[in-house]
Write a protein that holds these residues in place. Structure first.
Motif, PDB file in Angstrom:
ATOM      1  N   SER A  77       9.864  -2.887   1.281  1.00  0.00           N
ATOM      2  CA  SER A  77      10.806  -2.627   2.361  1.00  0.00           C
ATOM      3  C   SER A  77      10.289  -1.421   3.155  1.00  0.00           C
ATOM      4  N   VAL A  78      10.753  -1.294   4.403  1.00  0.00           N
ATOM      5  CA  VAL A  78      10.204  -0.278   5.302  1.00  0.00           C
ATOM      6  C   VAL A  78      11.336   0.446   6.025  1.00  0.00           C
ATOM      7  N   PHE A  79      11.326   1.773   5.947  1.00  0.00           N
ATOM      8  CA  PHE A  79      12.288   2.613   6.665  1.00  0.00           C
ATOM      9  C   PHE A  79      11.481   3.515   7.593  1.00  0.00           C
ATOM     10  N   LEU A 134       4.439  -1.293  -5.171  1.00  0.00           N
ATOM     11  CA  LEU A 134       4.908  -0.507  -4.032  1.00  0.00           C
ATOM     12  C   LEU A 134       6.149  -1.203  -3.492  1.00  0.00           C
ATOM     13  N   GLU A 135       7.301  -0.632  -3.776  1.00  0.00           N
ATOM     14  CA  GLU A 135       8.572  -1.287  -3.475  1.00  0.00           C
ATOM     15  C   GLU A 135       9.113  -0.929  -2.099  1.00  0.00           C
ATOM     16  N   THR A 136       8.786   0.244  -1.604  1.00  0.00           N
ATOM     17  CA  THR A 136       9.278   0.660  -0.296  1.00  0.00           C
ATOM     18  C   THR A 136       8.358   1.717   0.282  1.00  0.00           C
ATOM     19  N   ILE A 137       8.365   1.832   1.605  1.00  0.00           N
ATOM     20  CA  ILE A 137       7.660   2.919   2.271  1.00  0.00           C
ATOM     21  C   ILE A 137       8.585   3.528   3.330  1.00  0.00           C
ATOM     22  N   VAL A 138       8.397   4.836   3.567  1.00  0.00           N
ATOM     23  CA  VAL A 138       9.153   5.546   4.604  1.00  0.00           C
ATOM     24  C   VAL A 138       8.140   6.258   5.496  1.00  0.00           C
ATOM     25  N   PRO A 139       7.566   5.549   6.489  1.00  0.00           N
ATOM     26  CA  PRO A 139       6.610   6.166   7.405  1.00  0.00           C
ATOM     27  C   PRO A 139       7.341   6.909   8.527  1.00  0.00           C
ATOM     28  N   ASP A 182       8.125  -8.569   8.257  1.00  0.00           N
ATOM     29  CA  ASP A 182       9.120  -9.569   7.851  1.00  0.00           C
ATOM     30  C   ASP A 182       9.624  -9.215   6.455  1.00  0.00           C
ATOM     31  N   VAL A 183      10.165  -8.026   6.337  1.00  0.00           N
ATOM     32  CA  VAL A 183      10.702  -7.499   5.075  1.00  0.00           C
ATOM     33  C   VAL A 183      11.995  -6.764   5.418  1.00  0.00           C
ATOM     34  N   PRO A 184      12.800  -6.414   4.423  1.00  0.00           N
ATOM     35  CA  PRO A 184      13.951  -5.556   4.728  1.00  0.00           C
ATOM     36  C   PRO A 184      13.478  -4.273   5.405  1.00  0.00           C
ATOM     37  N   LYS A 185      14.088  -3.922   6.533  1.00  0.00           N
ATOM     38  CA  LYS A 185      13.596  -2.772   7.280  1.00  0.00           C
ATOM     39  C   LYS A 185      14.739  -2.070   8.008  1.00  0.00           C
ATOM     40  N   LYS A 186      14.475  -0.805   8.311  1.00  0.00           N
ATOM     41  CA  LYS A 186      15.449   0.054   8.960  1.00  0.00           C
ATOM     42  C   LYS A 186      14.687   1.031   9.831  1.00  0.00           C
ATOM     43  N   ILE A 187      15.339   1.510  10.924  1.00  0.00           N
ATOM     44  CA  ILE A 187      14.638   2.412  11.831  1.00  0.00           C
ATOM     45  C   ILE A 187      15.588   3.471  12.376  1.00  0.00           C
ATOM     46  N   TRP A 188      15.072   4.713  12.454  1.00  0.00           N
ATOM     47  CA  TRP A 188      15.747   5.825  13.125  1.00  0.00           C
ATOM     48  C   TRP A 188      14.870   6.259  14.286  1.00  0.00           C
ATOM     49  N   LEU A 189      15.467   6.362  15.478  1.00  0.00           N
ATOM     50  CA  LEU A 189      14.753   6.812  16.662  1.00  0.00           C
ATOM     51  C   LEU A 189      15.472   8.019  17.248  1.00  0.00           C
TER      52      LEU A 189
END
Length: 644
Positions: A297-299, A217-222, A322-329
């Protein structure tokens, strides 16, 4: 045949012809991976000609107790030309309980199958868009839903492990069969790199699977996703609704009557409505303690004004990763960014998957981590969230004129006494803060002399005496001042669905890539609620046990508010509204208390960028539009009959 459908079919056919020509015409010395050009994936494979298959992945569980390991139904769409070239492709996976009961997306799309039981239509645009670009799209029916066996345990071990089993199968660590019982093997067509995506319950599953630390599992987009089911169904000991896990099970259950009765009983007993305590049942459904196990990674994407899956869900999860992460609000409620900022979202998602699933070094992980909607249609990119400039600031509460108190007063003595009014509606509670309203107390800042920003998680600490063993305590922060705002409390939660549509990928006669366009629903209003918070007073010591209050004794009780990121303009006034029971957003277990509030021992803590002015002796006059007349019976709870 409608003109709209005919147009889609012509478009799809033309696109398929172009794809076929481009693949056939590729010279012998073409790159080994034809779907990668100039550092990104491009649509070179035919969606119409894609391999479509349905398999059943075996899990290690048997919670329907039939003596046979539970199986997860998995539907796959993958590029045929890549398989013919023996190119292994990564997978975009959405695991959901909604594929047959409720649908996905703004148009509530369901799965459909051909006469042989093989997938014909996958909901949403992911397969239409990404399969031509060298991805496989896989949709999994969570245990106990649609065509899967087992029993849905609503956020529990069976749910998470049934989705994890699919990741394991894609990496050769689990077995699967086709409908006829013959073996189904994935390692011949996928490289095992998997990204999970989904909104609401689907995104919650992605969080849960990532928290197992599963390899591959390389990335998730919740999107608008849950990270703690306790915080979804409880507000610090306050129930949202009785029998809520059982209700959710019934809505998505795909098994015959009686098969899952044991699991439903376990949901009822484990969730413990009688106390509202956090216990082993809820700990199993709390992914946050295992955030350190996350490899992916988590977006994250979430609505700042989401009153269904509230903002604590992303904030508590985000802060632990504590992984590469990004967020849209966004300023909307429970809305997918595909229906808010469509073109930008598809482009960003494309680049994100290219980076983490295709291994393309496109630099997205070095770009600003946070993208935040500050006003309708206005977005800013920032290096971090919460804002680096926000500082936790303790702010006093003052007596004011004895009716309306003050915020950030040099003199903070005085008290307030009020009796619980369980049917006091939110609209009435926050309107007309300069007048006495039974069941609420109000505090106002001086008019702002410069803009301020609240970025993070506010709290309010209340020193109270209560004449009953417990009471619910409810707090709201309000921005008093005229502005054009996203109308997130309206139907659509901040968007309006239009009659036009746009297409995002290739189509077939069974599965088109075209979706209704949307527009932000905005309104000019003289005030808006920034954030809300709830606390059961008897859980002030610990969420794991009830500590009844003793009448006449003073207690210091902190009410955490939902995380937010909001800006208040010069001239606006910040308000704090405190009441007891809240029958719109929760189901109070104890009502009717009389509460005495000591202002000297009470305070507001704000993650503040900027400064609040010092309050005067009295609060400023804040006119608002008349509150709606009280309803009888009370207004329905805002979260029902919503699903996560």
């Amino acid at each position: 045949m409608s003109g709209s459908l005919l147009r889609r079919l012509i478009t799809a056919a033309a696109a398929g012809a172009v794809v076929a020509t481009s693949v056939a015409a590729a010279p012998a010395h073409a790159a080994a991976v034809p779907h990668i050009r100039d550092g990104q994936t491009v649509p070179v494979y035919s969606y119409e000609n894609a391999v479509r298959e349905s398999v059943y992945v075996q899990t290690s569980l048997d919670n329907d107790q039939d003596g046979v390991p539970d199986k997860v139904a998995v539907d796959i769409t993958r590029p045929r030309e890549a398989a013919d070239r023996r190119l292994k492709v990564p997978v975009i996976l959405e695991a959901s309980p909604y594929y047959s009961c409720c649908g996905r997306g703004n148009e509530s799309e369901l799965k459909t199958y051909d006469a042989n039981g093989v997938i014909a239509k996958q909901p949403l645009f992911y397969d239409n868009y990404f399969v031509p670009r060298g991805y496989a799209f896989v949709s999994a029916d969570l245990a106990g839903t649609n065509r899967s066996t087992g029993c849905m345990d609503v956020g529990g071990r069976e749910e998470v492990l049934s989705a994890k089993a699919v990741v394991d199968w894609l990496n050769g660590r689990a077995v699967a069969t086709y409908g006829d019982g013959s073996p189904a093997v994935a390692t011949g067509w996928t490289n095992g790199k998997t990204g999970m995506i989904g909104k609401s319950w689907d995104g919650s599953v992605a969080n849960g699977v990532a928290a197992t630390g599963v390899r591959g599992l390389e990335t998730i987009v919740p999107i608008s996703a849950i990270s703690s089911w306790y915080d979804y169904q409880r507000y610090n000991g306050v129930l949202r609704s009785t029998d809520y896990p059982e209700y959710l099970h019934r809505v998505v259950n795909g098994r015959p009557a009686g098969v899952c009765d044991t699991v439903v009983k376990q949901l009822d007993e484990g969730s413990d409505d009688a106390t509202g305590n956090y216990n082993a049942y809820w700990a199993e459904r709390d992914f946050r303690p295992d955030a350190s196990k996350v490899r992916a990674s988590v977006f994250i994407a979430h609505g700042i004004n989401d009153t269904n899956v509230t903002t604590t869900q992303f904030a508590q999860w985000w802060s632990r990763l504590d992984v590469p992460k990004k967020i849209w609000l966004a300023q909307q409620g429970h809305v997918d960014p595909f229906d808010i900022r469509r073109a930008a979202w598809v482009d960003e998602l494309h680049r994100w998957f290219d980076r983490w699933l295709q291994g393309l070094r496109n630099g997205i992980e070095r770009e600003p981590r946070a993208s935040i909607e500050t006003a309708p249609g206005t977005w800013v990119d920032e290096p971090a969230w919460p804002a680096a400039s926000a500082r936790s600031t303790r702010i006093t509460l003052g007596n004011g004129d004895g009716t309306t108190g003050t915020i950030n007063s040099r003199i903070n003595g005085g008290s307030r006494t009020w009796s619980d009014a369980p049917d006091l509606e939110e609209a009435t509670a926050v309107a007309n803060p300069n007048t006495a309203v039974p069941g609420r107390v109000a505090f106002l800042s001086a008019p702002l002399t410069s803009p301020v920003r609240i970025s993070g998680t506010p709290t309010v600490t209340l020193r109270v005496q209560v004449d009953k063993p417990t009471t619910e305590l409810t707090a709201r922060l309000v921005d008093y001042g005229s502005a054009t705002r996203v109308n997130y409390l309206a139907r659509g939660e901040g968007i309006t669905t239009l009659a036009t549509e746009s297409c995002w990928g290739e189509s077939t006669t069974a599965d088109d890539a075209c979706y209704r366009d949307t527009a932000e629903n905005v309104v000019t209003s003289d005030h808006a609620i920034l954030t809300r918070g709830w606390q059961d007073a008897a859980h002030h010591v610990s969420l794991r046990r009830v500590t009844p209050l003793q009448p006449g004794r003073w207690y210091s009780i902190t009410v955490p508010l939902q995380a937010t990121d909001q800006r208040l303009a010069t001239g606006h006034v910040l308000g704090l509204i405190v009441q007891a029971s809240d029958n719109e957003y929760s189901t109070p277990q104890s009502t009717g208390a009389t509460i005495r509030l000591d202002l000297r021992g009470s305070s507001l803590s704000l993650p503040l960028a900027g400064r609040l002015p010092i309050a005067g002796a009295t609060a400023p006059a804040v006119p608002t539009a008349p509150a709606p007349a009280a309803l009888s019976p009370p207004a329905p709870k805002r979260f029902q009959p919503l699903l996560p």
